[in-house]
Scaffold this motif. Structure first.
Motif, PDB file in Angstrom:
ATOM      1  N   PRO A 200      58.848   7.333 -40.644  1.00  0.00           N
ATOM      2  CA  PRO A 200      59.027   6.849 -42.016  1.00  0.00           C
ATOM      3  C   PRO A 200      57.711   6.219 -42.484  1.00  0.00           C
ATOM      4  CG  PRO A 200      60.885   6.218 -40.658  1.00  0.00           C
ATOM      5  CD  PRO A 200      59.873   6.826 -39.731  1.00  0.00           C
ATOM      6  N   GLY A 201      57.303   6.531 -43.685  1.00  0.00           N
ATOM      7  CA  GLY A 201      55.990   6.092 -44.148  1.00  0.00           C
ATOM      8  C   GLY A 201      55.031   7.269 -44.186  1.00  0.00           C
TER       9      GLY A 201
ATOM     10  N   PHE B 292      49.367   6.697 -60.380  1.00  0.00           N
ATOM     11  CA  PHE B 292      50.414   7.597 -60.864  1.00  0.00           C
ATOM     12  C   PHE B 292      51.021   8.408 -59.727  1.00  0.00           C
ATOM     13  CE2 PHE B 292      51.598  11.878 -62.321  1.00  0.00           C
ATOM     14  CZ  PHE B 292      52.575  11.565 -63.243  1.00  0.00           C
ATOM     15  N   ALA B 293      52.333   8.415 -59.650  1.00  0.00           N
ATOM     16  CA  ALA B 293      53.046   9.244 -58.690  1.00  0.00           C
ATOM     17  C   ALA B 293      54.428   9.521 -59.243  1.00  0.00           C
ATOM     18  CB  ALA B 293      53.149   8.552 -57.338  1.00  0.00           C
ATOM     19  N   GLU B 294      54.999  10.611 -58.819  1.00  0.00           N
ATOM     20  CA  GLU B 294      56.286  11.016 -59.376  1.00  0.00           C
ATOM     21  C   GLU B 294      57.460  10.760 -58.438  1.00  0.00           C
ATOM     22  OE1 GLU B 294      55.933  14.760 -61.821  1.00  0.00           O
ATOM     23  OE2 GLU B 294      53.945  14.732 -60.934  1.00  0.00           O
ATOM     24  N   THR B 295      57.162  10.165 -57.295  1.00  0.00           N
ATOM     25  CA  THR B 295      58.242   9.777 -56.386  1.00  0.00           C
ATOM     26  C   THR B 295      57.966   8.366 -55.877  1.00  0.00           C
ATOM     27  OG1 THR B 295      57.108  10.701 -54.466  1.00  0.00           O
ATOM     28  CG2 THR B 295      58.679  12.139 -55.579  1.00  0.00           C
ATOM     29  N   ASP B 296      59.000   7.799 -55.251  1.00  0.00           N
ATOM     30  CA  ASP B 296      58.903   6.428 -54.758  1.00  0.00           C
ATOM     31  C   ASP B 296      58.184   6.313 -53.430  1.00  0.00           C
ATOM     32  OD1 ASP B 296      60.099   5.099 -56.794  1.00  0.00           O
ATOM     33  OD2 ASP B 296      62.100   5.105 -55.924  1.00  0.00           O
ATOM     34  N   GLY B 297      58.029   7.434 -52.731  1.00  0.00           N
ATOM     35  CA  GLY B 297      57.455   7.341 -51.391  1.00  0.00           C
ATOM     36  C   GLY B 297      58.458   6.715 -50.448  1.00  0.00           C
ATOM     37  N   HIS B 298      57.958   5.992 -49.503  1.00  0.00           N
ATOM     38  CA  HIS B 298      58.823   5.309 -48.565  1.00  0.00           C
ATOM     39  C   HIS B 298      59.660   6.321 -47.809  1.00  0.00           C
ATOM     40  CE1 HIS B 298      60.687   1.597 -47.175  1.00  0.00           C
ATOM     41  NE2 HIS B 298      59.470   1.197 -47.427  1.00  0.00           N
ATOM     42  N   PHE B 300      62.572   8.092 -48.173  1.00  0.00           N
ATOM     43  CA  PHE B 300      63.175   9.321 -48.674  1.00  0.00           C
ATOM     44  C   PHE B 300      62.450   9.923 -49.872  1.00  0.00           C
ATOM     45  CE2 PHE B 300      66.593   7.243 -46.335  1.00  0.00           C
ATOM     46  CZ  PHE B 300      66.958   8.275 -45.481  1.00  0.00           C
ATOM     47  N   ASP B 301      61.411   9.258 -50.316  1.00  0.00           N
ATOM     48  CA  ASP B 301      60.595   9.810 -51.389  1.00  0.00           C
ATOM     49  C   ASP B 301      61.429  10.176 -52.622  1.00  0.00           C
ATOM     50  OD1 ASP B 301      57.944  10.218 -52.054  1.00  0.00           O
ATOM     51  OD2 ASP B 301      57.994  12.362 -51.625  1.00  0.00           O
ATOM     52  N   PHE B 302      62.237   9.236 -53.058  1.00  0.00           N
ATOM     53  CA  PHE B 302      63.099   9.495 -54.218  1.00  0.00           C
ATOM     54  C   PHE B 302      62.265   9.760 -55.474  1.00  0.00           C
ATOM     55  CE2 PHE B 302      66.132   6.893 -51.665  1.00  0.00           C
ATOM     56  CZ  PHE B 302      67.090   7.891 -51.509  1.00  0.00           C
ATOM     57  N   GLU B 303      62.868  10.546 -56.347  1.00  0.00           N
ATOM     58  CA  GLU B 303      62.219  10.956 -57.589  1.00  0.00           C
ATOM     59  C   GLU B 303      62.071   9.785 -58.561  1.00  0.00           C
ATOM     60  OE1 GLU B 303      61.223  14.840 -59.336  1.00  0.00           O
ATOM     61  OE2 GLU B 303      62.491  14.580 -57.583  1.00  0.00           O
ATOM     62  N   LYS B 304      60.939   9.720 -59.252  1.00  0.00           N
ATOM     63  CA  LYS B 304      60.806   8.804 -60.384  1.00  0.00           C
ATOM     64  C   LYS B 304      61.102   9.639 -61.625  1.00  0.00           C
ATOM     65  CE  LYS B 304      57.298   5.689 -58.481  1.00  0.00           C
ATOM     66  NZ  LYS B 304      58.014   4.399 -58.451  1.00  0.00           N
ATOM     67  N   VAL B1024      52.958  15.035 -58.160  1.00  0.00           N
ATOM     68  CA  VAL B1024      52.395  14.019 -57.264  1.00  0.00           C
ATOM     69  C   VAL B1024      53.547  13.361 -56.516  1.00  0.00           C
ATOM     70  CG1 VAL B1024      50.892  12.011 -57.092  1.00  0.00           C
ATOM     71  CG2 VAL B1024      50.620  13.604 -59.000  1.00  0.00           C
ATOM     72  N   ARG B1025      53.876  13.935 -55.381  1.00  0.00           N
ATOM     73  CA  ARG B1025      54.975  13.393 -54.571  1.00  0.00           C
ATOM     74  C   ARG B1025      54.361  12.577 -53.456  1.00  0.00           C
ATOM     75  NH1 ARG B1025      59.254  16.006 -56.680  1.00  0.00           N
ATOM     76  NH2 ARG B1025      60.678  15.096 -55.184  1.00  0.00           N
ATOM     77  N   ARG B1026      54.667  11.283 -53.483  1.00  0.00           N
ATOM     78  CA  ARG B1026      53.975  10.361 -52.580  1.00  0.00           C
ATOM     79  C   ARG B1026      53.906  10.840 -51.138  1.00  0.00           C
ATOM     80  NH1 ARG B1026      54.695   5.946 -55.911  1.00  0.00           N
ATOM     81  NH2 ARG B1026      52.739   4.823 -55.908  1.00  0.00           N
ATOM     82  N   ASN B1027      55.034  11.277 -50.604  1.00  0.00           N
ATOM     83  CA  ASN B1027      55.037  11.645 -49.194  1.00  0.00           C
ATOM     84  C   ASN B1027      54.656  13.106 -48.965  1.00  0.00           C
ATOM     85  OD1 ASN B1027      55.847   9.051 -48.857  1.00  0.00           O
ATOM     86  ND2 ASN B1027      57.838   9.525 -47.961  1.00  0.00           N
ATOM     87  N   PHE B1028      54.404  13.822 -50.046  1.00  0.00           N
ATOM     88  CA  PHE B1028      54.032  15.224 -49.904  1.00  0.00           C
ATOM     89  C   PHE B1028      52.873  15.554 -50.838  1.00  0.00           C
ATOM     90  CE2 PHE B1028      58.345  14.604 -48.622  1.00  0.00           C
ATOM     91  CZ  PHE B1028      58.362  15.213 -47.381  1.00  0.00           C
ATOM     92  N   LEU B1029      51.844  14.747 -50.740  1.00  0.00           N
ATOM     93  CA  LEU B1029      50.659  14.991 -51.551  1.00  0.00           C
ATOM     94  C   LEU B1029      50.014  16.285 -51.059  1.00  0.00           C
ATOM     95  CD1 LEU B1029      49.286  11.341 -51.576  1.00  0.00           C
ATOM     96  CD2 LEU B1029      50.429  12.519 -53.453  1.00  0.00           C
ATOM     97  N   THR B1030      49.405  17.000 -51.991  1.00  0.00           N
ATOM     98  CA  THR B1030      48.832  18.300 -51.651  1.00  0.00           C
ATOM     99  C   THR B1030      47.677  18.145 -50.657  1.00  0.00           C
ATOM    100  OG1 THR B1030      49.474  19.085 -53.816  1.00  0.00           O
ATOM    101  CG2 THR B1030      47.783  20.357 -52.667  1.00  0.00           C
ATOM    102  N   PRO B1031      47.809  18.717 -49.450  1.00  0.00           N
ATOM    103  CA  PRO B1031      46.784  18.518 -48.421  1.00  0.00           C
ATOM    104  C   PRO B1031      45.386  18.970 -48.878  1.00  0.00           C
ATOM    105  CG  PRO B1031      48.713  19.592 -47.477  1.00  0.00           C
ATOM    106  CD  PRO B1031      48.924  19.549 -48.952  1.00  0.00           C
ATOM    107  N   LEU B1032      45.370  20.047 -49.654  1.00  0.00           N
ATOM    108  CA  LEU B1032      44.082  20.534 -50.140  1.00  0.00           C
ATOM    109  C   LEU B1032      43.385  19.469 -50.987  1.00  0.00           C
ATOM    110  CD1 LEU B1032      42.148  22.961 -50.589  1.00  0.00           C
ATOM    111  CD2 LEU B1032      43.529  23.565 -52.574  1.00  0.00           C
TER     112      LEU B1032
END
Lengths: 476, 1146
Positions: A200-201, B292-298, B300-304, B1024-1032
């Motif tokens: 997590p994180g 700026f990000a479109e999810t909460d991260g953490h 479960f990365d919930f949607e904003k 821009v998904r906090r936990n799934f930022l584009t690796p490139l």
């Protein structure tokens, strides 16, 4: 932002580059790059390579670190911190003030389902969850008084990894590599071996944060092709060599046009490491020269231990190659990570079986090869678990007292440091917090945690923030 | 109605602090009888001066002061203090923790924020002993671990013996080193903007605008020469990437090269500034600041929700050249502007949308401590606010006065108050004006439909009562009555149809619930059927007594409840109202209706006093938010009816209500019947909260009452009207009772028809009875009776047209004012140790200590005014510095987010102030600033210089030449799409899901990733998904959105090379590009290579480069086995992506 520590006379690199580009071509370059003398280029002469080895603050024993991250928070009272009181009061309400727990479902005192036995010359007790690791206790220093500031996975993970419980701060592997560079010039200096469970994180546990991106953890998956974009896109090796050769020629004319710039040349140099990784990584993953005995020692012959065993073996091979910091993530075992809010017995057992044999294999293999003295192995999770049950058969998160152990790299084996209370709930004696753990790890690597700083946002940032004390008692 | 007070409750202090505040009061009574020392605290009246002038040595009644005890102190006590306490609690430590110093006796007695550290002689009341005893989980000292029993014994004895402190050591000033604002304000950044004289220079011919005077003056001072101007190809490439983030097209390059007019360059600048792609390029810089990000991260990365709309807001604002001061004002207080800015299409409230700015931080779904979570959230908001707008790093003032800057802890908590007084609001972005005509039409329609509806319904009900009576009589078990012939054959037929359901209802529903109106009838008509009048009466009286007792019992149980709201006042005075659904006031009587063309009926009635969101149309949306209150009891009870509506309890501003911990704080209203809902809030009693009722869809809700209680929901109470009827002595048979039922119901219908429902006296409330009738009407009224008349059908059709034409609602994260609230200083950043209350205000260093307090609401609008006032030099300075940095590579201040003491000082302070003033003078026009900067001679310099200048200015801080810069991640990807021809120039809209590689794993992973080429959209539109930022992107230093990043790092990692060499995107785009190139007929390979070079690098290929490329093609052709193989061209294009010129600007 950059502290310019690595920027020195660009001449030697440029000369080399020019020579490669004009004279030898690809093969000459490869030959040059595999020359051991190149990797051993002393700090100070390699202007553009942030991974060039750098002198430590003082002589340190640990050249490499392997961090065995136990995702989810293994229970201290079921592994390395036996508590008689839990047996005595099993099933009774806990007789102490209980702080708010994550799930707020406080049950009665729960004795450990596993028996503890004493091992080794030191006679250190270890539970039935780690019968193999237990045989190595004389090489281990067990810290029973760890504390964290967070009782919830994500923040606790950030805290454990970066010394601050929020997203985006440099991970300890990034700090170590920033401080010392790497002894290995054809692989990144900080490598995360992903066995399946992303904590997590997320990836931010391994970020370089505000440190230059060269120090970020490079993610290696489990399996034969562990790195992204490593597989050459060209049709065959010759096609890629041709492409590379053309690129180098055309790059040269760019340098001619734009002028000599460190930035340009650093970017050009970058391709060298990338190119080398294309062969270094497959070589790393080629186990053909490992004996069956070795493979068995890591548990590669058993599907239950295979994944983590392979990662442990890769970790040893990375140590041999001089990689500075290696972190291992846990494998998925068909139940939750070490996060048994319920069904402690089967959940913890599944998690421990998957890693016990591989870890003992790693410790023994390192030792037999004479590598343990220069390799610090650290085992631990983001927090421990409560001595009373959550519900009837689980344990909730407990950041107030848990166990981490270290082995090798200058650690005094056969040691127990610190203690929790009778229940194993709160660290009571010789409390150690995450900053102390970091300070000690850096110390073993020859670094003063107060001197390892980076200027960001107007402050000289540290892995240990404004705290941290080296635990002298566990140092040999 | 009792309204719970909106005052913020006094936070419970930790145990130790309570003890100590008591102690302090004791201590303040007079000088310490032991030492005679004055130990007053500033907040208390000064005690009488001690008569003992000399503080030394300490004289205690017992043995203190004797040489032995000093020795005891020195040998046993001092070493413990030194070893365990002074790291944090000594004068040398500038910020003694908790204000507590333990290094002199006076300091010990004076104590810290929690009071004195010890009371000489009193071991029971000495905080120090309390702390080291480790009994109090909130105060355990030393934090590293408990002292040994011997050490504790030594300290205890020492205090017991009077806390002797040796001479020569007790005289040190006890207050912590003062935070001297005046001294710190001398730092350059706090100074007002200086009016700088434009310097004169020798080489006047070089100068194009005043910027050049400032730059050249410094160069001339050092005898340095500026580089010559770059050639036109370099310039147009630099300009185009700088201003729109894309490479120039061959046509644009040609046009510039052949334009001989004197203002050819300026024409390019103007074209680029007018391009809609300008906004896309510069919005991305701003998004870095807004984390700026479109999810909460953490976890479960919930949607904003609809975060992308803010991205589009920024693009539009920049393209329109919205004045910067307004841009800032909107983001800070766009919800409070008297005249918000509406998009040209009239559909979007831009100012409101801007406030999404506050909500892009990381978010947890189940923090254990909500107050800590609130503090963290506000900390991130303050951090981003002050870095973005002011270039100040305020974060460390959360725990102590800033170490170096003129920022105090009070400054921090003064800002915190603005945010505590504000709330997360998922706001409708359409302006109310867009709904106004439809709402008016719906109101008119309602005025026509409702009376008709009441009329039809009551008529049908009245009619149905006849057969209802007949049906009951047919079902009774009283033999005599059963033989009574039904008066009318029609009725007989109707009642026969109705018999089975009525029978079932009586036996399965009415029989089981004493509160059901037909319960007594079931008892007397079926269960205990009696033929004799006396028997009937006796039984009726027993039942009546029983029901009365139940009423009394329920009333008693309800007595402990507190009514938070029953909407009896006729207005929403305690609520914030938004949207159209709830009208402008609660209704006296709330009707639930179903209105379709096929059926129109009233399905329920509630009141008196209902907040009803279904009055006009279920399609209308709206919200109610209560004032903030302290939770008084362990349950919140809601009586309401409806569906598709959510009711939340927001505690400490925590709006991400989720399982496992907080799922109980939200209610999905999903029952058209009036129902009691319960929230268990026992864990949060005393905490601050507000209630929100969110009608965000096509449902509606009628909220009747909200109670606080320690008990379960009120039991359903038997209707007193029924009891009254039952008690009537005149009713002596089941026929009599049945008829009385009919009469009661008929009178009730009449009361409704006469519009007297809401005015019945207490106890004679007919609303519940009527509601029961309407909800069980299938027992008495057939559906055919409610078929709309042609008149009604026409009205309904018209209404439906209006409903259908209602605009769709889009919601964005916005901020809204809540109950006004100042914050306390949190001592050491811990909310559990509140210090002084700080009124909301802007930085003292800028606006002084006395600032008018906000008159109403949060005061954010005043904050925005102070922020953008001419008296604030930081806002324009910081912004022009950011613009400068993006054009020149480095800022005039190299640390764009830190103008404080720890940041770098400006290289050209006069220029910075001149630009800041110019910025204001030009009406805060960002585009005007761009124009000025990029048309300067400074900007146009080449990146190559002579050795002498390079030596004199090795880091180019004086700008003797242009900086070579690597392109940002987004530009690299966009350039690849642009040259390959794949780029889709479509603007705006929802984000494209990032392409998920097999390396992207973890919780919250989207079920489906986006296409490899991102649909050809520009990179700013990739999610821009906090936990799934584009690796490139990450490989090329795309920032992790955790705080404001005004300056991205520029790194070199092998991942970059690997990506450009092997990432499938570049391979794919190389193929697309090669195909495009080969599609042009009749070109020689050499000509094709020329085109590729122009497209990729904006310049012609050199002879040797062309030769190298041709040789490469030939080599590849050989390998592929045929000349002109397209794969050879793909390989060449792929190499061109990898040549450094593709990712570097000179």
């Amino acid at each position: 932002m950059h502290c310019n520590n690595f920027r020195r006379s660009p001449l030697s690199r440029r000369e080399m580059l020019t020579e490669c580009a004009t004279g030898f071509g690809m093969f000459a370059l490869s030959a040059l790059l595999t020359d051991p003398a190149y990797g051993a280029t002393p700090a100070g002469s390699d202007s553009l390579n942030p991974l060039a080895p750098k002198p430590s603050h003082f002589p340190g024993k640990a050249k490499s670190v392997i961090f065995l991250y136990m995702d989810g928070g293994p229970s201290q009272v079921d592994t390395f911190d036996p508590k008689l009181r839990l047996i005595k009061e099993h099933g009774q309400p806990i007789k102490m003030k209980v702080p708010p727990t994550q799930f707020d479902n406080v049950g009665t005192v729960l004795k450990s389902p596993w028996e503890f036995k004493n091992y080794g010359k030191s006679g250190i007790p270890v539970s039935g969850l780690f019968p193999n690791v237990a045989t190595c206790v004389d090489d281990m220093a067990i810290i029973r008084s760890m504390t964290s500031d967070f009782s919830e996975h994500t923040n606790a993970n950030y805290f454990l990894h970066s010394g601050i419980g929020i997203q985006g701060r440099p991970s300890m592997g990034a700090w170590a590599t920033y401080g010392l560079g790497s002894e290995c010039q054809n692989l990144p200096g900080f490598i995360v071996l992903n066995s399946g469970l992303i904590p997590p994180g997320g990836m931010d546990c391994f970020t370089s944060g505000f440190l230059p991106a060269s120090y970020q953890g490079s993610f290696f998956r489990n399996g034969a092709s562990p790195v992204a974009d490593l597989q050459p896109s060209a049709a065959d090796a010759k096609r890629q060599q041709d492409q590379f050769a053309l690129m180098r020629k055309l790059d040269r004319s760019v340098v001619g046009r734009m002028g000599e710039s460190d930035k340009l040349e650093a970017s050009i140099a970058n391709y060298e490491l990338a190119y080398k990784m294309q062969t270094a990584v497959p070589d790393l993953m080629d186990f053909r020269n490992e004996t069956e005995v070795t493979k068995k020692m890591y548990g590669l012959d058993n599907p239950v231990t295979q994944i983590y065993g392979q990662q442990c073996l890769v970790a040893r091979r990375l140590v041999e190659r001089g990689v500075r910091f290696i972190e291992l993530l846990c494998p998925s075992v068909g139940t939750d990570r070490w996060d048994q809010h319920g069904d402690l017995k089967s959940g913890h057992e599944k998690n421990s079986v998957a890693v016990d044999k591989p870890i003992s294999g790693l410790l023994k293999d390192l030792k037999s090869r004479g590598l343990l003295d220069s390799t610090l192995v650290v085992w631990g999770g983001e927090f421990g678990r409560t001595p009373m049950a959550q519900g009837s058969d689980g344990r909730d998160h407990n950041p107030f007292g848990f166990t981490v152990w270290m082995a090798g790299g200058g650690v005094k084996g056969g040691t127990i440091f610190g203690a929790t209370d009778d229940y194993g709930y709160y660290a009571e004696e010789n409390k150690v917090d995450i900053h102390d753990m970091h300070a000690t790890m850096l110390h073993l690597m020859g670094m003063d945690h107060k001197k390892l700083t980076y200027r960001f946002s107007g402050r000289d940032m540290r892995l240990t923030d404004v705290s941290g004390n080296v635990i002298k008692e566990i140092i040999a | 109605m009792a309204i719970i007070g909106s005052q913020r409750p006094i936070r419970p202090l930790v145990e130790g602090a309570v003890v100590l505040s008591g102690l302090m009061a004791l201590l303040a009574l007079g000088p310490d009888p032991v030492s005679g020392q004055n130990k007053t605290t500033p907040s208390r009246p000064a005690p009488k001066k001690s008569v003992v002038a000399s503080p030394l040595p300490v004289r205690a009644p017992s043995l203190s002061g004797s040489p032995g005890s000093v020795e005891f102190f020195e040998k046993r006590v001092r070493p413990i203090l030194v070893a365990n306490c002074y790291q944090c609690h000594a004068k040398v430590n500038e910020m003694a923790q908790g204000g507590m110093q333990l290094d002199s006796r006076e300091a010990l007695l004076l104590g810290g924020k929690r009071g004195a550290a010890l009371i000489p002689g009193d071991t029971a009341k000495s905080l120090l002993l309390h702390a080291i005893s480790y009994q109090d989980s909130a105060l355990k000292m030393p934090p590293k671990g408990k002292l040994s029993p011997e050490e504790i014994a030594a300290l205890t004895k020492w205090i017991k013996d009077g806390a002797v402190w040796p001479a020569g050591n007790a005289n040190r000033p006890a207050t912590a080193a003062a935070f001297d604002l005046q001294t710190r304000k001398h730092h350059w950044a706090w100074q007002p903007l200086q009016t700088a004289r434009v310097p004169t220079v020798k080489n006047r011919a070089w100068v194009r605008n005043p910027i050049d005077n400032f730059i050249l003056a410094k160069l001339e001072e050092r005898h340095l020469k500026p580089s010559p101007s770059a050639d036109r190809r370099t310039l147009i490439r630099r300009l185009t990437f700088d201003l729109i983030g894309l490479p120039p097209t061959p046509q644009e390059i040609d046009a510039f090269l052949t334009d001989t007019s004197p203002n050819a360059y300026e024409k390019v600048v103007d074209r680029l500034l007018a391009s809609p792609h300008y906004g896309e390029r510069w919005a991305r810089h701003w998004l870095d600041l807004a984390r700026f990000a479109e999810t909460d991260g953490h976890e479960f990365d919930f949607e904003k929700p609809n975060a992308w709309m803010y991205r589009d807001y920024v693009i539009r604002a920049l393209n329109e050249d919205l004045p910067y001061n307004q841009f800032v004002t909107e983001q800070v207080a766009g919800d409070l502007l008297p005249r918000p800015r509406i998009s040209p299409a009239g559909s979007v409230n831009e100012s409101l949308l801007a406030t999404s700015f506050f909500w892009f931080g990381e978010g947890k779904h189940s923090p254990v401590d909500l107050q800590v979570d609130e503090a963290e959230r506000i900390d991130n908001q303050i951090d981003v606010f002050s870095k973005t707008f002011l270039g100040l790093s305020v974060g460390c003032a959360r725990r102590h006065n800033h170490k170096f800057d003129a920022i105090s802890t009070k400054d921090y908590y003064a800002l915190s108050g603005y945010l505590k007084s504000s709330r997360y609001h998922l706001a409708q972005i359409e302006t109310p004006e867009r709904f106004r005509p439809a709402v008016e039409d719906l109101k008119a329609s309602r005025a026509q439909i409702q009376p008709l509806l009441v009329q039809t319904t009551t008529a049908a009900q009245q009619k149905g009562l006849e057969s209802f009576e007949a049906g009951l009589l047919a079902l009774t078990t009283v033999p005599q009555t059963r033989q009574v012939a039904l008066p009318d054959p029609r009725l007989a037929a109707a009642s026969v149809r109705a018999l089975p359901p009525l029978n079932k209802y009586l036996r399965e529903v009415a029989a089981k619930d004493p509160a059901n109106p037909l319960y007594p009838w079931f008892r007397l008509g079926i269960e205990q059927a009696a033929e004799k009048p006396e028997t009937f009466r006796t039984r009726a009286n027993v039942i009546a007594a029983d029901l009365k007792a139940k009423i009394a019992e329920a009333q008693k149980a309800a007595a402990g409840a507190v009514v938070f709201e029953d909407f009896h006042t006729g207005d929403y005075r305690n609520w914030d109202l938004s949207g159209e659904a709830f009208g402008t006031a609660p209704e006296r009587i709330g009707l639930q209706t179903v209105l379709t063309e096929a059926s129109s009926r009233i399905t329920g009635v509630m009141g008196p006093g209902v907040a009803n969101s279904g009055t006009l149309s279920p399609r209308l949306q709206g919200e109610l938010r209560s004032h903030t209150f302290a939770i008084p009891k362990s349950r919140v009870l809601f009586h309401m009816a409806g569906n598709g509506v959510t009711v939340n309890l927001v505690i400490d501003g925590f709006h991400r209500i989720q399982y496992p911990i907080y799922g109980g704080l939200t209610i999905a209203v999903n029952n058209p019947k009036p129902t009691w809902y319960t929230m268990d809030v026992s864990k949060w009693v005393g905490r601050n909260a507000y209630i929100e009722v969110l009608d965000h869809g096509d449902g509606s809700v009628a909220v009747d009452r909200i109670l606080f209680s320690d008990n379960a929901v009120p039991a359903s109470i038997p209707d007193p009207l029924i009891v009254q009827m039952l008690e009537s002595p005149a009713i002596t048979s089941i026929e009599g009772l049945t008829h009385a039922y009919r009469t009661l119901l008929a009178t009730t219908l009449q009361t409704w028809q006469d519009d007297r429902l809401a005015s019945t006296p207490p106890g004679a409330d007919r609303i519940a009875l009527l509601d029961w009738m309407l909800r069980t009407d299938n027992l008495v009224v057939t559906a055919s009776a409610l078929t709309p008349t042609p008149e009604m059908a026409a009205l309904l059709k018209k209404r439906q047209g209006v409903e259908r034409a209602l605009p769709d609602v889009h919601r964005v994260m916005a901020i809204a004012d809540g109950s006004p609230e100042d914050d306390h200083v949190h001592i050491r950043g811990n909310y559990k140790t509140p210090g002084d209350l700080v009124p909301r205000r802007f930085f003292e260093a800028l606006n002084g200590p006395k600032q008018p307090v906000p008159k109403e609401g949060s005061g954010r609008l005043e904050l925005a005014q102070r922020l953008t006032a001419p008296s604030n030099p930081l806002l324009p300075r910081v912004m022009v510095n950011r613009l400068w940095q993006h054009h020149f590579g480095d800022g005039i201040v190299k640390t764009p987010d830190d103008f404080g003491v720890m940041g770098e000082r400006p290289t050209h302070p006069e220029l910075l102030d001149w630009l800041a003033k110019e910025f204001i003078r030009q009406g805060w026009s960002i585009k005007a600033m761009h124009r000025m900067m990029v048309t300067s001679a400074t900007y146009r310099m080449a990146s190559r210089s002579d050795a002498k200048s390079d030596e004199g200015d090795p880091q180019n801080r004086l700008l003797h030449k242009a900086n070579i810069r690597r392109l940002e991640a987004e530009c690299i990807r966009d350039a690849a799409l642009a040259v390959s021809g794949r780029l889709d120039s479509k603007l705006y809209g929802p984000s494209v899901m990032p392409y998920l590689t097999e390396f992207m794993a973890g919780r919250g992973k989207p079920s489906k990733g986006g296409p490899l080429d991102g649909d050809g959209r520009r990179s700013i539109y990739i999610g821009v998904r906090r936990n799934f930022l584009t690796p490139l992107f990450l490989a090329f230093d795309y920032p992790v959105p955790f705080t404001s990043i005004g300056r991205r790092s520029v790194s070199n990692v092998p991942a970059q090379a690997l990506a450009l060499m092997n990432n499938p995107l570049f391979q794919q785009q190389a193929e697309v590009w090669a195909k495009k190139t080969l599609a042009v007929p009749n070109l020689t390979p050499t000509q094709r290579i020329e085109t590729l070079y122009i497209e990729a690098y904006g310049r012609p290929v050199s002879t040797s480069e062309s030769a190298d490329a041709l040789a490469f093609l030939a080599e590849q052709d050989k390998a592929y086995g045929k000349p002109g193989d397209p794969r050879s061209w793909t390989d060449l294009c792929h190499v061109l992506f990898n040549v450094k010129e593709f990712i570097f600007l000179d």
